[in-house]
Design a protein around this motif. Structure first.
Motif, short mmCIF file in Angstrom:
data_model
loop_
_atom_site.label_atom_id
_atom_site.label_comp_id
_atom_site.label_asym_id
_atom_site.label_seq_id
_atom_site.Cartn_x
_atom_site.Cartn_y
_atom_site.Cartn_z
N LYS A 63 9.22 19.50 -4.58
CA LYS A 63 9.91 20.38 -3.48
C LYS A 63 10.30 19.44 -1.99
CE LYS A 63 8.30 25.18 -4.30
NZ LYS A 63 6.94 25.68 -4.05
N LYS A 64 9.42 18.74 -2.09
CA LYS A 64 9.73 17.33 -0.95
C LYS A 64 10.87 16.21 -1.42
CE LYS A 64 5.19 18.72 1.18
NZ LYS A 64 3.49 18.15 0.61
N GLN A 65 10.53 16.28 -2.34
CA GLN A 65 11.58 14.91 -3.53
C GLN A 65 13.26 14.40 -1.78
OE1 GLN A 65 13.27 15.62 -7.03
NE2 GLN A 65 11.67 15.20 -7.99
N TYR A 66 13.24 15.46 -1.25
CA TYR A 66 14.72 14.97 -0.53
C TYR A 66 13.86 14.50 0.52
CZ TYR A 66 18.66 15.38 2.71
OH TYR A 66 19.26 14.72 4.13
N LEU A 67 13.21 14.81 1.05
CA LEU A 67 12.74 14.17 2.64
C LEU A 67 12.01 13.04 2.35
CD1 LEU A 67 10.73 17.34 3.57
CD2 LEU A 67 12.15 15.99 5.02
N LEU A 68 11.20 12.77 0.47
CA LEU A 68 10.46 11.46 0.79
C LEU A 68 11.42 10.84 0.42
CD1 LEU A 68 7.83 13.36 -1.92
CD2 LEU A 68 7.43 11.62 -0.29
N LEU A 69 12.61 10.75 -0.79
CA LEU A 69 13.67 9.83 -0.66
C LEU A 69 14.46 9.19 0.99
CD1 LEU A 69 15.77 11.79 -3.58
CD2 LEU A 69 14.87 9.42 -3.99
N HIS A 70 14.43 10.32 1.30
CA HIS A 70 15.00 9.47 2.38
C HIS A 70 13.75 9.05 3.51
CE1 HIS A 70 18.73 11.25 5.06
NE2 HIS A 70 18.16 12.14 3.36
N LYS B 244 0.35 -1.18 -0.03
CA LYS B 244 0.09 0.07 0.51
C LYS B 244 1.07 0.95 -0.27
CE LYS B 244 -3.57 3.05 2.51
NZ LYS B 244 -4.50 2.75 3.50
N PHE B 245 2.22 1.41 1.15
CA PHE B 245 2.22 2.38 1.28
C PHE B 245 3.71 2.71 0.12
CE2 PHE B 245 1.04 1.50 5.28
CZ PHE B 245 -0.11 2.50 5.57
N LEU B 246 4.31 1.88 -0.08
CA LEU B 246 5.48 2.26 -1.27
C LEU B 246 5.22 2.54 -2.28
CD1 LEU B 246 8.39 1.83 -1.28
CD2 LEU B 246 7.91 -0.23 -2.73
N PRO B 247 4.02 2.39 -2.90
CA PRO B 247 3.74 3.43 -3.94
C PRO B 247 3.27 4.17 -3.64
CG PRO B 247 2.66 0.51 -4.32
CD PRO B 247 3.63 1.23 -2.43
N PHE B 248 2.24 4.73 -3.13
CA PHE B 248 2.41 6.08 -2.80
C PHE B 248 3.60 6.78 -2.26
CE2 PHE B 248 1.89 9.34 0.88
CZ PHE B 248 0.63 10.19 0.14
N ILE B 249 4.72 6.54 -1.95
CA ILE B 249 5.54 6.93 -1.90
C ILE B 249 6.70 7.55 -3.47
CG2 ILE B 249 8.29 6.71 -0.73
CD1 ILE B 249 7.45 6.14 1.37
N LEU B 250 6.06 6.71 -4.02
CA LEU B 250 7.05 6.84 -5.44
C LEU B 250 6.35 7.72 -6.70
CD1 LEU B 250 7.79 3.21 -5.91
CD2 LEU B 250 9.33 4.29 -5.40
N ASP B 251 5.16 7.27 -5.86
CA ASP B 251 4.25 8.11 -7.04
C ASP B 251 4.78 9.89 -6.29
OD1 ASP B 251 2.04 9.50 -8.51
OD2 ASP B 251 1.30 9.58 -6.93
N GLN B 252 5.12 10.70 -4.99
CA GLN B 252 4.67 11.33 -4.90
C GLN B 252 6.31 11.87 -4.23
OE1 GLN B 252 2.73 13.37 -2.62
NE2 GLN B 252 1.41 12.41 -3.30
N ILE B 253 7.41 11.08 -4.84
CA ILE B 253 8.28 11.39 -4.98
C ILE B 253 8.38 11.90 -7.07
CG2 ILE B 253 11.30 10.91 -6.17
CD1 ILE B 253 10.74 8.49 -3.69
#
Length: 719
Positions: free
Chosen positions: A394-401, A380-389
């Motif tokens: 502006k949030k790429q650095y935090l999402l990549l973390h 559930k959550f991994l596709p969400f993170i990948l889509d958000q990146i």
């Protein structure tokens, strides 16, 4: 038949008069016991004829007071092993043997060995009958917890734990309460190993269902306050932290212990106090981990209500509740890592909204939380993170973390991603290799390196293809990824990357300085963790590495700042990394390094370079003086001038305190190198009778005339 032939002379040697023979014979007896009955189930061999002869031989030594301490200790150890192994065949002998062991506990010289012997007996699967001495043993052991002898207290805690596990039904509740009082004094961050043992014993006491309700009360009154004080320590880590988590989980199960009160106590421990100020960052992570373990121990309902409470905190105004939000995010991350939180609607969206916070610590905690809840439910959550990146620039650095947290956890747990997930993650990461932000590139590299530990056969070829990329940032990111894939422990990536190492490390001669620095850092990591993988390449790599230590004028530029001009040295970080790599190679691959070709001109140049370069050069010079003194003595004259310049340097009159302190550190660093050089010079003089360097002698004479310098040198020389 060999056993019968061997046992007779060994048992006879136990009675020898010379204590060394007796002690060694007793040790052999211990091994004999293990061979005679290697397991309780047996393997068809009749061991019973050997039981009494072995027992009688050891008992004769155990009861003899007039003998060497080594013999006494060996006899006690061996008897403990005999009872734990043959106890079911010694029921008639135990009432006379066990009191002797208890008596040895009362002797200051033999008490430690006797305590360890009872630990062996308590751990026996035969469940030896200790009823005749158990109460006395528990009383003695409890008293030992107050002794100053650390080894004794440590052994006592382990023995008590084993005894309570095996004989808890025969130990009175009042004895438990006395033990708990003593345990409370051992829980502090001054001795984390002892603290871990004490907390583990507390858990054993509370896990014993036969213990009275007063045990839980005693733990809450005496141990809980100490545990809550300990959790605020920035030193808490390792086994002590694991034991503390188990303690809170056990406490919520014990009689009349309120989950809500415990949770409130943990959350309150994160509040800053007027005396000590705010809580350390490490302490917040410890508190969050204990909260997570507590929630899981309390059951699904309590866990769900806690998660809802934490998400409600995140919905508050972050400017007024930043400390609470910080802890709430960490707690959610720790709970999510251990339990699937996908049933809590929009939790990922609530967390990601914290990225808007003006506080960096909350952004970082939100990134950590999002990554950890993804571990609990990747689908559930991994596709969400990948889509958000891809969608939130502006949030790429935090999402990549956040993605990094997922990947690191997978690599630690040796878990594998789904094939489709790996392809999606790799495509996204490779797309961000050319990011203008160095922080983004570093996180991408770490993610790629950790995935390489999970899927080396797929990642190593993919990384190799990209070292030919026309984009310098991509080449640099790929080499840093290789650096992150090399860890000290053996991994399956080692044999896959071995044939390809040269392709990555030869980027040390790349045209771009970022790529060269990445290759130097990767070489340093290989040298530290897996030196055998690169030793064959060093003859070709070392000249290229040495070349990175030279000041290159084309990398020095002048920046116009209006009325001022500032000189920027873009090669400084590369030179510093190169010297630090040489320092690592001296520790792990000294046989491959030719010091004569390095000291002059490369090390000599570094000794006269920038502050950041001088410091590692001083350390290298000290190591070379210790490991290759003849090579250093041969060029000692040429090293005097840069060292003399360093120790005589004076900051400007208007220099700030930071500059003054930095210069002081540099002088002390140079004096350490001078002390190492003087040691080998004096050794040369004692053998050859003459001085090897008049310039160095002049330097020492000049230093002796400066009281300040000589005092510093003298203190450093005697460190």
């Amino acid at each position: 038949m060999f056993l019968q032939a061997l046992s007779s002379p060994v048992l006879s040697a136990v009675g020898e008069r010379y204590y060394k023979v007796t002690a060694e014979a007793l040790r052999v007896c211990g091994e004999l016991v293990r061979v005679v009955r290697p397991s309780i189930e047996g393997f068809g061999f009749d061991f019973t004829p050997y039981v009494l002869p072995i027992y009688n031989a050891i008992m004769s030594r155990l009861t003899n007071q007039d003998q060497d301490q080594e013999v006494k200790e060996c006899a006690i150890t061996c008897m403990g092993l005999v009872i734990s192994t043959f106890g079911d065949n010694l029921t008639a002998e135990l009432p006379s043997c066990l009191p002797v062991l208890v008596d040895r506990m009362g002797n200051e010289i033999t008490r430690l060995t006797a305590v360890k012997a009872f630990a062996v007996i308590a751990a026996s699967p035969l469940h030896i009958d200790l009823s005749c001495v158990l109460e006395h043993v528990i009383t003695e052991l409890t008293a030992f917890l107050r002794k100053a002898n650390r080894a004794l207290r440590q052994a006592t805690l382990g023995t008590l734990n084993s005894l309570i596990v095996a004989y808890g039904d025969k130990i009175g509740a009042s004895a438990y309460e006395v033990i708990i009082v003593e345990l409370s004094t051992l829980i502090s961050d001054s001795d984390l190993h002892m603290t871990a043992l004490a907390l583990e014993l507390c858990c054993t006491l509370m896990a014993d269902k036969r213990s009275s309700l007063n045990v839980g009360l005693a733990v809450r009154n005496k141990v809980l306050p100490q545990a809550l004080a300990l959790i605020k320590s920035s030193l808490l880590q390792g086994q002590a932290l694991v034991a503390l988590q188990s303690f809170f989980a056990a406490l919520v199960y014990s009689a009349n212990t309120s989950f809500d009160v415990l949770l409130e106590s943990l959350l309150s421990s994160a509040k800053p106090s007027p005396q000590s100020g705010g809580v350390a960052k490490q302490a917040l992570y410890s508190i969050a981990q204990c909260v997570a373990v507590l929630c899981l121990a309390a059951g699904d309902q309590k866990c769900s209500t806690t998660v809802e409470m934490l998400t409600d905190i995140l919905k508050d105004d972050s400017s007024t509740n930043s400390a609470k939000q910080h802890l709430a995010l960490l707690c959610l991350g720790e709970i999510g890592r251990r339990k699937d939180l996908s049933t809590h609607a929009q939790i990922e969206t609530i967390i990601i909204e914290s990225f808007q916070s003006p506080f960096e610590e909350i952004k970082s905690a939100a990134s950590y939380a999002l990554g950890n809840i993804a571990v609990g439910n990747l689908s559930k959550f991994l596709p969400f993170i990948l889509d958000q990146i891809d969608n939130q620039q502006k949030k790429q650095y935090l999402l990549l973390h956040s993605l990094k947290e997922v990947i690191v956890r997978q690599s630690v747990d040796k878990a594998e991603f789904q094939e489709s997930s790996v392809e999606t993650i790799l495509k996204l990461l490779f797309n961000h290799c050319e990011s203008d932000e160095e922080g983004v590139r570093n996180v991408v590299a770490e993610c790629l390196g950790k995935i390489a530990l999970i899927e080396p056969a797929k990642l190593v070829p993919a990384l190799k293809v990209r070292i030919a990329s026309p984009a310098a940032f991509t080449r640099a990111t790929v080499v840093i990824a290789v650096k992150y894939s090399i860890v000290e422990r053996p991994e399956k990536i080692d044999e896959i990357i071995y044939p390809e190492i040269s392709s990555f490390l030869m980027l040390i001669k790349d045209q771009d300085r970022h790529v060269r620095r990445a290759a130097v850092l990767a070489l340093s990591t290989f040298a530290h963790n897996k030196p055998n993988l690169i030793k064959g390449l060093l003859p070709e790599l070392l000249p290229l590495l040495y070349d990175q230590t030279i000041v290159k004028k084309e990398l020095i530029r002048t920046v116009d700042l209006g009325p001022f001009k500032h000189t920027v040295d873009d090669g400084l970080e590369l030179r510093k990394a190169a010297f630090e790599c040489v320092d690592t190679l001296l520790d792990s691959c000294l046989d491959q390094v030719n010091p004569s070709s390095f000291i002059v001109p490369y090390l000599k140049s570094g000794l006269d370079d920038h502050y950041d370069v001088k410091m590692p050069c001083h350390l290298i010079l000290s190591k070379l003086a210790d490991k290759c003194p003849s090579a250093v003595l041969a060029v000692l004259d040429s090293l005097v001038d840069p060292l003399q310049k360093t120790i005589n340097f004076k900051p400007k009159q208007d220099a700030v305190k930071q500059e003054v302190d930095r210069n002081e550190d540099m002088i002390r660093s140079a004096l350490r190198a001078i002390a190492s050089l003087n040691r080998i010079r004096l050794a040369f003089m004692s053998v050859n009778g003459g001085d090897c360097s008049l310039k160095f002698k002049s330097l020492m004479s000049e230093m002796s005339k400066s009281p300040t310098l000589w005092e510093k040198y003298y203190s450093i020389r005697n460190e």
